[in-house]
Write a protein that holds these residues in place. Structure first.
Motif, short mmCIF file in Angstrom:
data_model
loop_
_atom_site.label_atom_id
_atom_site.label_comp_id
_atom_site.label_asym_id
_atom_site.label_seq_id
_atom_site.Cartn_x
_atom_site.Cartn_y
_atom_site.Cartn_z
N ILE A 91 127.55 -36.82 25.47
CA ILE A 91 126.86 -38.86 25.19
C ILE A 91 125.41 -37.77 24.99
N HIS A 92 124.29 -38.59 23.87
CA HIS A 92 123.33 -37.85 23.44
C HIS A 92 121.95 -37.64 24.43
N GLU A 93 121.21 -36.82 24.23
CA GLU A 93 120.23 -36.37 25.03
C GLU A 93 119.00 -37.56 25.21
N LYS A 94 119.12 -38.21 24.62
CA LYS A 94 117.89 -39.73 24.45
C LYS A 94 118.74 -40.15 24.91
N PRO A 124 125.35 -33.53 27.26
CA PRO A 124 123.98 -34.18 26.51
C PRO A 124 124.31 -32.94 25.59
N VAL A 125 124.43 -33.89 24.41
CA VAL A 125 123.73 -33.02 22.76
C VAL A 125 122.82 -34.10 22.02
N THR A 126 123.09 -32.70 20.67
CA THR A 126 121.31 -33.17 20.31
C THR A 126 122.00 -32.82 18.96
N GLY A 127 121.67 -33.02 17.62
CA GLY A 127 121.40 -32.94 16.08
C GLY A 127 123.14 -32.98 16.06
N GLU A 128 123.65 -32.63 14.92
CA GLU A 128 125.24 -33.17 14.32
C GLU A 128 125.39 -31.94 14.18
N GLU A 130 130.21 -30.14 14.44
CA GLU A 130 131.54 -30.28 14.91
C GLU A 130 131.90 -29.84 16.18
N ILE A 131 132.49 -31.01 17.35
CA ILE A 131 132.87 -30.92 18.32
C ILE A 131 134.67 -30.65 18.54
N ALA A 132 135.00 -30.49 17.38
CA ALA A 132 136.41 -30.42 17.11
C ALA A 132 137.00 -30.82 15.95
N PRO A 133 137.71 -29.47 15.67
CA PRO A 133 138.06 -29.24 13.96
C PRO A 133 138.27 -30.57 13.72
N GLY A 134 137.65 -31.13 12.50
CA GLY A 134 137.29 -32.09 11.37
C GLY A 134 136.72 -33.09 12.58
N VAL A 135 136.01 -33.20 13.63
CA VAL A 135 135.17 -34.41 14.21
C VAL A 135 134.01 -33.82 14.68
N ARG A 136 132.97 -34.22 13.65
CA ARG A 136 131.91 -34.15 13.50
C ARG A 136 130.61 -35.47 14.09
N ILE A 137 130.67 -35.07 15.47
CA ILE A 137 129.00 -35.98 16.02
C ILE A 137 127.71 -36.53 14.65
N VAL A 138 127.49 -37.48 14.23
CA VAL A 138 126.99 -37.92 14.11
C VAL A 138 125.82 -38.95 14.70
N GLU A 139 124.52 -38.87 14.44
CA GLU A 139 123.05 -39.67 15.56
C GLU A 139 123.19 -40.76 14.24
N PRO A 141 120.81 -43.90 15.54
CA PRO A 141 119.90 -44.31 16.74
C PRO A 141 119.72 -45.41 16.62
N GLY A 142 119.45 -46.52 17.16
CA GLY A 142 118.94 -47.79 16.96
C GLY A 142 119.48 -48.85 17.68
N HIS A 143 120.72 -48.54 17.79
CA HIS A 143 120.97 -50.23 18.60
C HIS A 143 120.66 -49.61 19.70
N SER A 144 120.37 -48.27 20.44
CA SER A 144 120.26 -47.60 21.19
C SER A 144 119.89 -46.27 21.09
N PRO A 145 118.97 -46.12 22.10
CA PRO A 145 117.81 -44.95 21.72
C PRO A 145 118.86 -43.61 20.88
N GLY A 146 119.60 -43.34 21.95
CA GLY A 146 120.70 -41.91 21.67
C GLY A 146 122.18 -42.89 21.14
N SER A 147 121.81 -43.15 20.15
CA SER A 147 123.50 -43.82 20.22
C SER A 147 123.76 -42.64 18.64
N ILE A 148 125.26 -42.60 19.22
CA ILE A 148 126.36 -41.36 18.26
C ILE A 148 127.56 -42.19 17.84
N GLY A 149 128.53 -41.78 16.43
CA GLY A 149 129.12 -42.27 15.75
C GLY A 149 130.13 -40.54 16.32
N ALA A 150 131.28 -40.62 16.03
CA ALA A 150 131.90 -39.46 15.61
C ALA A 150 133.15 -39.69 14.24
#
Lengths: 248, 251
Positions: A91-94, A124-128, A130-139, A141-150
């Protein structure tokens, strides 16, 4: 190249609206890469037994899910994270900070979500990254303070940064007027990152003009009006454009 | 005792999600505004709206009666952080460690209740307020309790999910005997014998006339399913007026 997508849709989102309740029909997806089994979002509590059943049908032991990514902590996304005893909850730290003290005027975030999540193994994570091979966390935000995608290859699990294909078609946020201007930027960013979007509340689609859905969708609703009579059933189906060559 | 139905329960299911829309009532007695169950999160705006049209804000609810601690009855508790929460002791204690197969009770429900003023009900039927008695109705959940309410000339049975819908009354068998089927059967019998007007957990209130159900309320839900990115959508409905159920039609 692996032609089998690492993404399995457990619940397709739907941009349904109702006059007297919040449908909250959100997307839940499984990502299998290398030796990792990652769940992206967990849906509303109303998914719980159906989610358990769908995992069982896929022969996936909840204990084998090593990572749960929460795009954000709204009621319809984060209610089932406790079902996975061995998972690290990403989960994003924000977002976590927000969950711990949600604005009392936020109509989508229960005040207890932070306390419920704190029983779990949180990462808790921040920034962008690779969380697993070929899977990148991207930030996103806006819909909620710390929305992320993969981002998985050319596909993005966007959470509600892209709620539905209509937002991709219009470039406008359709569902809510966000208080946060970054929501619009995150929508543009999401659309520029991927060829395929798994939106928070719609079927996956190819980015394009117009966006095109990847697959069919059906939902059934059963109810009764006469307690002595039979059940009634509504079936709602929406079919993707298919190659005629693939028709039976 | 003034009894006011805020939201009638809905006997509906989907292959994609549980509705969980349960009957929510307001009781006014002994100077208190008592909310009977809080419903699933998905009716939060409607609950706030139903209170508002009665001139009440969530802060005006001083007492919440929680029949049991299933998700669809507790998800809006955080709106009533200042209120006294009355719930069965057996439910509260069980919820500290629900059995693994029990998907109805959120394992974090005690976190929802943390720091709230919780009054625990004993395992016996008591007069809670003048004209308001508790009913022991276990079986659907470990220790569900309902209320028997004197409304003047009638006794209203607020049975929650011990009487899941009017179908339970027609068939004489509990439909959703989730926790302990034998106790659920005894509780259904007990609830049906206790009064003359019934508020089920997930259906409209009704009376029984020679075994036949006479509903006291109607409902009509409209649903919109957009199916193309350009905004085309189906409108359909779930309603007790039959015309509204006719097949989905494009708008």
């Amino acid at each position: 190249m692996n032609l089998i997508s690492p993404i399995t849709l457990l619940f397709s989102g739907l941009p349904a609206r109702a006059d007297k309740f919040l449908p909250g029909i959100s997307t839940v997806a499984l990502i299998k890469v290398a030796d990792r089994t990652i769940l992206f979002d967990t849906g509303p509590y109303a998914y719980r037994p159906i989610l358990q059943g769908r995992l069982k049908r896929l022969a996936i032991d909840p204990g084998s899910i090593d990572t749960v990514i929460l795009s954000h902590v709204h009621w319809d996304m984060a209610a089932n994270a406790d079902l996975f005893p061995n998972a690290e909850i990403v989960i994003h730290e924000k977002e976590l900070a927000y969950a711990e003290a949600p604005d009392c005027h936020d109509a989508h975030t229960p005040a207890y979500v932070g306390r419920a999540l704190h029983r779990l193994r949180l990462r808790p994570v921040t920034g962008e990254f690779e969380i697993a091979p070929g899977v990148r966390i991207v930030e996103l935000p806006g819909h909620s303070p710390g929305s992320i995608g993969a981002l998985v290859g050319n596909a993005l699990l966007s959470g509600d940064a892209v709620a539905c294909a209509a937002e991709a078609a219009s470039g406008e946020l359709r569902h809510e007027t966000p208080k946060d201007e970054r929501a619009r930027q995150s929508l543009s960013k999401a659309l520029s990152l991927a060829d395929i979007i798994y939106p928070g509340h719609d079927r996956p689609f190819h980015v394009g003009t117009p966006p095109t859905y990847l697959d069919d969708y059906t939902i059934k609703i059963r109810f009764f009006t006469d307690p002595s009579g039979p059940d009634e059933e509504l079936q709602i189906a929406s079919l993707a454009a298919k190659s005629f060559a693939s028709w039976p | 005792v003034k009894l006011d139905l805020l939201i009638p329960g809905l006997p509906a299911k989907s292959d994609h999600f549980l509705f969980g829309i349960c009957s929510l009532l307001l009781l006014r007695v002994a100077g208190r505004n008592i909310l009977f169950d809080t419903g699933p999160f998905r009716v939060r705006p409607q609950l706030i709206g139903a209170l508002k049209i009665r001139g009440l804000a969530p802060a005006d609810i001083d007492t919440v009666f929680l029949t049991h601690l299933h998700w669809d009855h507790v998800e809006n508790l955080d709106l009533f952080a200042h209120a006294e929460i009355i719930t069965p002791r057996s439910e509260f204690e069980y919820a500290a460690a629900p059995r693994p197969t029990d998907w109805g009770t959120p394992p974090y429900v005690r976190e929802i209740l943390r720091d709230m003023r919780v009054e625990l009900l004993p395992d016996e039927e008591i007069e809670l307020f003048p004209g308001v008695k508790t009913l022991l109705l276990p079986g659907h959940s470990v220790g569900l309790q309902g209320l028997l309410v004197e409304t003047g000339d009638e006794r209203a049975v607020l049975a929650s999910d011990a009487l899941w819908s009017a179908r339970d009354a027609v068939r004489g068998v509990p439909d959703v005997a989730f926790f302990d089927p034998a106790k659920a059967q005894a509780s259904l019998d007990h609830a049906l014998a206790a009064g003359s007007v019934f508020y089920p957990g997930h259906d409209r209130p009704f009376r029984l006339h020679n075994g036949a159900v006479k509903y006291l309320e109607q409902y009509r839900y409209r649903l919109h399913f957009p199916f193309q990115p350009n905004g085309q959508e189906f409108e359909t409905g779930i309603a007790t007026e039959r015309a509204a159920n006719s097949a989905a039609s494009p708008t």
